[in-house]
Design an enzyme around this catalytic site. Structure first.
Site, PDB file in Angstrom:
ATOM      1  N   LYS A 186       7.913 -26.032  64.412  1.00 35.03           N
ATOM      2  CA  LYS A 186       6.469 -26.277  64.441  1.00 35.03           C
ATOM      3  C   LYS A 186       6.092 -26.679  63.024  1.00 35.03           C
ATOM      4  CE  LYS A 186       1.908 -24.347  65.368  1.00 35.03           C
ATOM      5  NZ  LYS A 186       1.355 -24.624  64.022  1.00 35.03           N
ATOM      6  N   GLY A 220       5.203 -17.372  55.613  1.00 38.17           N
ATOM      7  CA  GLY A 220       3.768 -17.569  55.482  1.00 38.17           C
ATOM      8  C   GLY A 220       3.035 -16.265  55.280  1.00 38.17           C
ATOM      9  N   SER A 221       1.816 -16.197  55.770  1.00 36.02           N
ATOM     10  CA  SER A 221       0.951 -15.052  55.546  1.00 36.02           C
ATOM     11  C   SER A 221       1.354 -13.856  56.397  1.00 36.02           C
ATOM     12  CB  SER A 221      -0.501 -15.418  55.872  1.00 36.02           C
ATOM     13  OG  SER A 221      -0.662 -15.610  57.274  1.00 36.02           O
ATOM     14  N   ARG A 222       0.910 -12.677  55.960  1.00 32.00           N
ATOM     15  CA  ARG A 222       1.160 -11.475  56.745  1.00 32.00           C
ATOM     16  C   ARG A 222       0.473 -11.570  58.114  1.00 32.00           C
ATOM     17  NH1 ARG A 222       0.114  -5.308  54.715  1.00 32.00           N
ATOM     18  NH2 ARG A 222       0.532  -6.363  52.736  1.00 32.00           N
ATOM     19  N   GLY A 280      -0.276 -14.238  59.897  1.00 34.10           N
ATOM     20  CA  GLY A 280       0.442 -15.145  60.778  1.00 34.10           C
ATOM     21  C   GLY A 280       1.771 -14.580  61.239  1.00 34.10           C
ATOM     22  N   GLY A 281       2.513 -13.971  60.312  1.00 38.88           N
ATOM     23  CA  GLY A 281       3.810 -13.409  60.677  1.00 38.88           C
ATOM     24  C   GLY A 281       3.697 -12.289  61.685  1.00 38.88           C
ATOM     25  N   GLU A 324       9.020 -13.929  56.701  1.00 32.44           N
ATOM     26  CA  GLU A 324       8.886 -13.657  55.265  1.00 32.44           C
ATOM     27  C   GLU A 324       7.409 -13.787  54.958  1.00 32.44           C
ATOM     28  OE1 GLU A 324       7.833 -14.614  51.786  1.00 32.44           O
ATOM     29  OE2 GLU A 324       9.230 -16.292  51.902  1.00 32.44           O
ATOM     30  N   CYS A 360       6.159 -17.314  46.822  1.00 37.19           N
ATOM     31  CA  CYS A 360       6.123 -15.962  47.387  1.00 37.19           C
ATOM     32  C   CYS A 360       6.707 -14.937  46.428  1.00 37.19           C
ATOM     33  CB  CYS A 360       6.864 -15.930  48.717  1.00 37.19           C
ATOM     34  SG  CYS A 360       8.427 -16.794  48.711  1.00 37.19           S
ATOM     35  N   GLU A 420      -2.056  -9.247  47.965  1.00 39.50           N
ATOM     36  CA  GLU A 420      -1.536 -10.483  47.385  1.00 39.50           C
ATOM     37  C   GLU A 420      -2.657 -11.497  47.190  1.00 39.50           C
ATOM     38  OE1 GLU A 420       2.017 -13.758  48.206  1.00 39.50           O
ATOM     39  OE2 GLU A 420       1.127 -12.707  49.909  1.00 39.50           O
TER      40      GLU A 420
END
Length: 510
Positions: A168, A225-227, A229-230, A249, A286, A377
């Site tokens: 994606k 990506g972001s927390r 989204g993950g 990650e 990151c 973050e």
């Protein structure tokens, strides 16, 4: 009527032509069906042909030449040197995994030969190897349009494992993604592989990503990506009738610990190096050093002076997307308005619409421990300095922190005793511990770990960089008493592949 997605040039805030056609749910179904059909054929390709395929992808990417470089620069605002370096890293990763495939060690062959005369019971013949898990969904990252995107480390390691990949593409760089996807498709044609070995989806939102992760033909997911989204992907994959792993990650502030002897001997120099690391790539890594813990004293004051000199007046850099820039400004604003936080330095005033003004803030130990949001973050060139009374306080702060990708220590020999005491705590908090440097350099190598305890990653046992990344997409299968003609070459007597194997508990190459 076909709809298109356009990247935004972050330097001027305007769309880039041409656009890329958007995908729909029919494309998800089509690509997943093709990947499932290709899996059985692809995972049984020879080690040599799979290695050649990876090398061919690298060659095709290089053949895109300036067309790729210029598109990346337009869609990200990154400088040519950075983009060329990232292209080299991307192709290097592919060639590295070609080496891993040829070596065959990832198969981890284990043979326990039959012992028919063993007493009191005979032993059957047992043989084990790893196989690919199945089609993998890969989500491209915003901050690495090549190395963590369409043909990045997740894709390279999944293909090396024998797994088809559906990417994606990140909506921030669709043109870049399509150029790289075309290179992969060309490599598939050159290597005479099934078309379903690779597919790509383009969308502006998250609906197709959710459809991809919940498709029963997808067997693993890789995300950077972001927390937020993950975790959304983790929850979606866990709610499936057949849950699958999500290797995400996510969030890390990568603490830097400044010990007394190092500060006393070279505080100012460390401060200047820190400022450089903080602002490299507009801080959009990151592993950026978002937290500094320093033992109070004259050496820390010298560190601050060096860091402030490297930040104040520094030329702002364009951030990757308008959204990343807006989130950065909000994060910096929270620190700047916090009653317990003091601003130490700001970079030069921005002149473009999406430029990041670097920032360094300071708070005391009690204030940091009292407010958990101070370890949130802030993605960009911003960091928070916490003064601690002595090296013994590091343990208290680390116990308060979430999991991290990296923790950096700046030490000299008199600090070694304190580090020895602290090391077990460090190991529990980070995937990589480094000395007298900063985590922003991530070497693609056999010993690299780019992972860590939650929320740095969703699975602390894995890495997304380095050759061990292949393990995410493998599973072991044991074969009991199979005739030689039915065994895979890696497990047959005589070792026709010539790879290292464990036989009766001992590594052998025969």
């Amino acid at each position: 009527m076909t709809a298109f997605i356009h990247a935004i040039d972050p330097k001027i805030g305007k769309p880039i032509d041409p656009g890329i056609a958007l995908s729909d749910e029919d494309d998800v179904d089509r690509l997943c069906a093709a990947a499932a059909a290709a899996f059985r054929l692809y995972r049984n390709t020879s080690l040599e042909s799979r290695a050649v395929f990876l090398e061919t992808i690298a060659a095709e990417i290089m053949e895109t030449g300036d067309a790729l470089i210029e598109r990346v620069m337009a869609e990200t605002g990154l400088l040519r040197t950075r983009v060329e370096g990232e292209r080299a890293r991307t192709c290097g990763q592919l060639r590295l995994f070609a080496r891993v495939v040829r070596d065959g060690g990832f198969l981890d062959p284990r043979i326990d030969p039959a012992q028919p005369d063993r007493q009191p019971l005979p032993r059957v013949d047992l043989r084990l190897r790893n196989i690919g898990t199945g089609p993998v969904a890969v989500f491209g990252a915003s901050n690495f349009p090549l190395a963590f995107s369409v043909a990045g480390g997740d894709t390279a390691s999944a293909l090396a494992a024998g797994c088809p990949v559906i990417v994606k593409a990140h909506p921030a760089h669709p043109g870049t993604s399509e150029i790289v996807a075309a290179a992969i498709r060309a490599a598939i044609t050159r290597c005479d592989l099934p078309e379903g070995v690779f597919g790509i989806l383009f969308e502006k939102g998250t609906g197709l990503g959710a459809a991809l992760v919940t498709d029963p033909r997808i067997k693993a997911v890789a995300f950077t990506g972001s927390r937020q989204g993950g975790l959304a992907l983790v929850q979606a994959a866990a709610a499936r009738p057949e849950p699958v792993p999500v290797y995400a990650e996510m969030s890390s502030i990568n603490p830097v610990l400044l010990f007394p002897a190092a500060l006393a001997g070279r505080g100012a120099a460390i401060g200047r190096s820190f400022a450089t690391s903080l602002q490299t790539g507009a801080g959009q890594f990151c592993t950026n050093p978002g937290l500094v813990l320093g033992v109070d004293g004259p050496g820390l004051d010298e560190f601050i002076a060096g860091a402030v000199a490297g930040i104040e007046g520094a030329t702002p850099q364009t951030m990757l997307t308008p959204g990343i820039h807006a989130a950065y400004d909000r994060g910096v604003g929270r620190f700047a308005s916090h009653a317990g936080v003091r601003t130490l330095a700001r970079g030069g005033e921005p002149s473009g619409p999406h430029e990041a003004q670097a920032a360094l803030f300071e708070t005391d130990l009690a204030g940091f421990l009292a407010d958990g949001h101070l370890q949130d973050e802030v993605f960009g060139p911003s960091s928070l300095l916490v003064r601690v009374p002595d090296a013994g306080a590091f343990s208290d702060v680390l116990a308060h922190l979430e999991g991290q990708l990296t923790i950096a220590l700046h030490i000299d020999e008199p600090d070694h005793a304190a580090v020895t005491t602290l090391l077990p705590v460090l190991e529990e908090r980070a995937g990589r511990i480094l000395v007298n440097g900063f985590g922003t350099g991530v070497e693609v190598a056999d010993a690299m770990v780019h992972g860590g305890p939650f929320p740095a990653t969703s699975d602390s046992r894995t890495t997304s960089v380095g050759t061990l990344a292949i393990r995410r997409f493998l599973r072991p299968v044991c074969y009991q008493d199979l005739p030689q003609t039915l065994l895979a070459p890696a497990l047959r007597d005589g070792n026709p592949l010539g790879i290292s194997r464990m036989i009766d508990g001992k590594i052998a190459k025969h």
